[in-house]
Design a protein around this motif. Structure first.
Motif, PDB file in Angstrom:
ATOM      1  N   GLU A 113      -3.585   0.158  10.794  1.00  0.00           N
ATOM      2  CA  GLU A 113      -4.262  -1.113  11.078  1.00  0.00           C
ATOM      3  C   GLU A 113      -3.332  -2.291  10.828  1.00  0.00           C
TER       4      GLU A 113
ATOM      5  N   GLN B 207      -4.981   2.544   6.767  1.00  0.00           N
ATOM      6  CA  GLN B 207      -4.516   1.237   6.294  1.00  0.00           C
ATOM      7  C   GLN B 207      -3.215   0.830   6.986  1.00  0.00           C
ATOM      8  N   CYS B 208      -2.254   1.750   7.008  1.00  0.00           N
ATOM      9  CA  CYS B 208      -0.942   1.447   7.591  1.00  0.00           C
ATOM     10  C   CYS B 208      -1.043   1.213   9.104  1.00  0.00           C
TER      11      CYS B 208
ATOM     12  N   VAL C 173       0.809  -1.223   0.000  1.00  0.00           N
ATOM     13  CA  VAL C 173       0.000   0.000   0.000  1.00  0.00           C
ATOM     14  C   VAL C 173       0.841   1.270   0.000  1.00  0.00           C
TER      15      VAL C 173
END
Length: 716
Positions: free
Chosen positions: A383, A380-381, A354
């Protein structure tokens, strides 16, 4: 004091916090006066109990009947507030006793804090409280606030908070009225709910430790906080901390007085090394008390506890929007004892999928400014990283933007999905940063601008978690080392027959140590040159020879120690020289003879000792010994009794602990033997509390076993 008695003491505090009826002696309806604020505040807050104003100058106050004297109040009174001048206080307190009042809060000042006359009256307050069983808060205090029943029995907390994000959270005890009130206001504005707030005043009756014990048993208190200057009874304090541990309640204390004037010189090294604040620090370590260094840190620690997510270990991941800030945060984490742990390969692979190509998935993770162009990247990162099983907590650092909550909302969502703490470092223009911090705080997401306060807060809570985990293992809490009856008898024959203040010679002190199973050098006390030669032959050359006198404790300074004596002739010459030096050093000294002792080589020099603290009693130290104890002062301290885990933690605290593992070709030393000796010394001073100071210095530690080479005991 036994714990059961302490239990009874704290149960007796209930009327101070949960009265069903309350009288205000010297009442006023002026909300700007200490005598008026409680009445107005109690009514406005909807106090769940009866209120009886008492003042002969009024028939009604705030639309309530006002009584000329306490005796005129109909029915019983659980709690009374005394707000009259000092000269009338004792008389009013006696009237409270006659009425059967169970708890009294004395606002009035003018007692021990002003001089001997005031101290005398305060002593009478203490005696009356003890005689009647009536519990007294103060005098010279700002009173008590209790949220469950809207008890505004004080003149600092005047209204209930408008917003409470976490109800029944913090019970706070302060030995400073004004400073405590400031802390209350600061924490209240964060939305953290108080169960109780107490200004202790002069503590003529109820003291800090009893309030702490009450909150440890209180069902509506999750965290215990306080501003502490000192306690009167160390055992009560320890009992209260044990209760808090049993009930899984963290204790957060601001402890004043870290740098008191140096203590007067003591006869032993131990006595010189033990200062009041060092003893408090030792107790805090033994009992898992979190020492808070600033108001900023207090707020941050509370924010993490309020989120109900305490770090379970010291492994931290860093998520930053620039490489530089990530490196800076890494330095800070390392400085405060956190481990910036490597991420697992699977975690890094997910991040690489990502992140842009120019970012870094290594810890610290550099997600770059791509969070501005890739919506959801921060979430995102975060999590991915927080779900790494090798990570205990996450710290993120990013910029706040005016009116943009995108990143903030992402972090709220991630935080709500995990039981691990995520701390947000938010930078940016002042107004934008403050808005961001308020938003996160209102969602119970820990956040701050100050890196040092944030990381230290995470570190102290990680320490607290490790403390609890270690003590959940019953083997670690082993206090089982006991002296057999024969040992107590042998030691008692020496110690119990000495006058107060007596100083034992090395020879006598070692007899006591041997009784408790501590190995010492082979030695013979001699009074003639002939006996000295005979002893040296039996022990085997080379030998050490020492003056034995209770009046010459530091033998080397007196020229009373000679080493490497290898022949009969040297023994004779050394004997005479030692006696001559002793007479020059102190012509009035009582000389018991010359000790002929085996000369040991090798080994690591350690000091193990005991001192006496006026508050907490016997203290135990261990560290690097010999002359280095005077130069380096690399020692660890605990309060007796010392458990197996306490002793091992003492060794881990030493700066020179690597010496135990062996350096420059030396074998590792027997740490188990040292731990056992620390516990045996602890048991000895518990069994014989008349020991004021004890030194084993040096204790030679070998790959197998340990031997006490020199020792000193001084009685109270």
């Amino acid at each position: 004091m036994k714990t059961i008695n302490f239990e009874q003491e704290i149960k007796s505090l209930l009327p101070l916090f949960q009265p069903e009826s309350l009288a205000i002696i010297g009442a006023s309806e002026n909300p700007f006066k200490p005598s008026g604020q409680p009445l107005v505040s109690l009514i406005n807050a909807g106090f769940k109990g009866k209120i009886y104003p008492v003042n002969p100058k009024h028939t009604t106050l705030c639309n309530l009947p006002c009584y000329p004297a306490l005796i005129d109040v109909p029915g019983s009174v659980d709690l009374a507030i005394i707000a009259v001048p000092a000269k009338y206080t004792l008389d009013q307190l006696q009237q409270c006793a006659d009425k059967g009042v169970k708890g009294v809060i004395i606002f009035t000042s003018g007692f021990a804090e002003v001089g001997p006359e005031g101290a005398k009256i305060q002593m009478e307050i203490t005696e009356l409280a003890q005689k009647t069983g009536m519990r007294v808060c103060g005098p010279n205090c700002m009173g008590i606030f209790s949220s469950r029943n809207a008890l505004m029995a004080n003149f600092s907390v005047t209204e209930l908070p408008e917003q409470v994000l976490v109800p029944d959270f913090l019970g706070f005890i302060s030995q400073s009225g004004g400073f405590g009130a400031a802390i209350y206001q600061m924490i209240k504005e964060k939305g953290y709910g108080f169960s109780h707030f107490v200004s202790t005043g002069n503590e003529a009756d109820v003291d800090f430790s009893q309030y702490m014990g009450f909150m440890a048993r209180d069902n509506y208190t999750r965290v215990i906080g306080g501003y502490l200057e000192g306690v009167k009874d160390g055992q009560k304090f320890i009992n209260a901390t044990d209760m808090a541990l049993q009930n899984n309640k963290p204790i957060l204390l601001i402890k004043a007085g870290r740098y008191p004037a140096a203590a007067k010189a003591a006869a032993s090294h131990t006595g010189a090394l033990v200062g009041s604040d060092k003893v408090y620090s030792a107790v805090f370590k033994q009992k898992g008390i979190i020492r808070i260094e600033s108001l900023e840190e207090y707020q941050i620690v509370l924010s993490i506890l309020a989120s109900n997510k305490c770090p379970k270990g010291k492994r931290i991941a860093i998520l930053a929007t620039s490489g530089g800030s990530g490196v800076a945060l890494t330095d800070k984490c390392s400085f405060y004892g956190l481990e910036v742990a490597p991420l697992q390969a699977e975690t890094r692979a997910k991040l690489d999928n990502v992140l842009p190509a120019f970012a870094s998935s290594a810890n610290p993770v550099d997600i770059t400014s791509a969070i501005l162009t890739q919506p959801g990247l921060l979430e995102q990162c975060a999590e991915i990283v927080i779900n790494d099983p090798g990570i205990d907590m996450l710290i993120t650092a990013y910029w706040a933007l005016h009116g943009d909550r995108t990143n903030l909302e992402q972090m709220v969502r991630v935080s709500k999905k995990t039981d691990k703490p995520i701390f947000n470092i938010v930078w940016g223009p002042e107004e934008a940063a403050l808005q961001a911090l308020h938003f996160l705080n209102d969602n119970l997401i820990p956040a701050a601008k100050e890196v040092d306060f944030a990381i230290r807060s995470l570190a102290v809570l990680a320490d607290y978690s490790e403390f609890k985990t270690a003590r959940s293992n019953k083997n670690n809490e082993d206090y089982s080392i006991q002296a057999p009856p024969s040992a107590k008898k042998m030691a008692g024959e020496i110690l119990n027959n000495l006058k107060p203040g007596a100083k034992l010679t090395e020879y006598e002190a070692k007899q006591v140590l041997r009784a408790y199973g501590i190995s010492t050098t082979r030695e013979v006390l001699t009074k003639t040159t002939e006996k000295a030669v005979q002893a040296a032959k039996e022990i085997g050359y080379p030998v050490v020879m020492k003056i034995m006198s209770p009046d010459i404790l530091h033998k080397t300074e007196a020229g009373g120690v000679l080493l490497n004596i290898a022949t009969d002739q040297e023994v004779v010459e050394s004997f005479n020289k030692i006696i001559e030096n002793a007479r020059k050093y102190n012509q009035d000294a009582l000389v018991q003879g010359v000790l002929v002792q085996e000369m040991l080589s090798g080994g690591t020099e350690i000091i193990v000792g005991a001192g006496k603290d006026p508050v907490f009693g016997s203290t135990i130290i261990a560290g690097l010994g010999g002359i280095f104890v005077e130069v380096l002062e690399d020692v660890a301290l605990r309060v007796a009794p010392v458990s197996n885990l306490d002793a091992r933690e003492m060794l881990e605290e030493l700066k020179g602990k690597k010496i135990f593992e062996g350096v420059r070709g030396k074998e590792p030393v027997d740490k188990n033997a040292l731990v056992e000796i620390i516990q045996k010394v602890s048991r000895l001073v518990e069994d014989f509390p008349q020991i004021a100071e004890l030194d084993i210095n040096p204790l030679l530690l070998f790959p197998k076993g340990a031997v006490a080479v020199d020792a000193l005991i001084v009685l109270q």
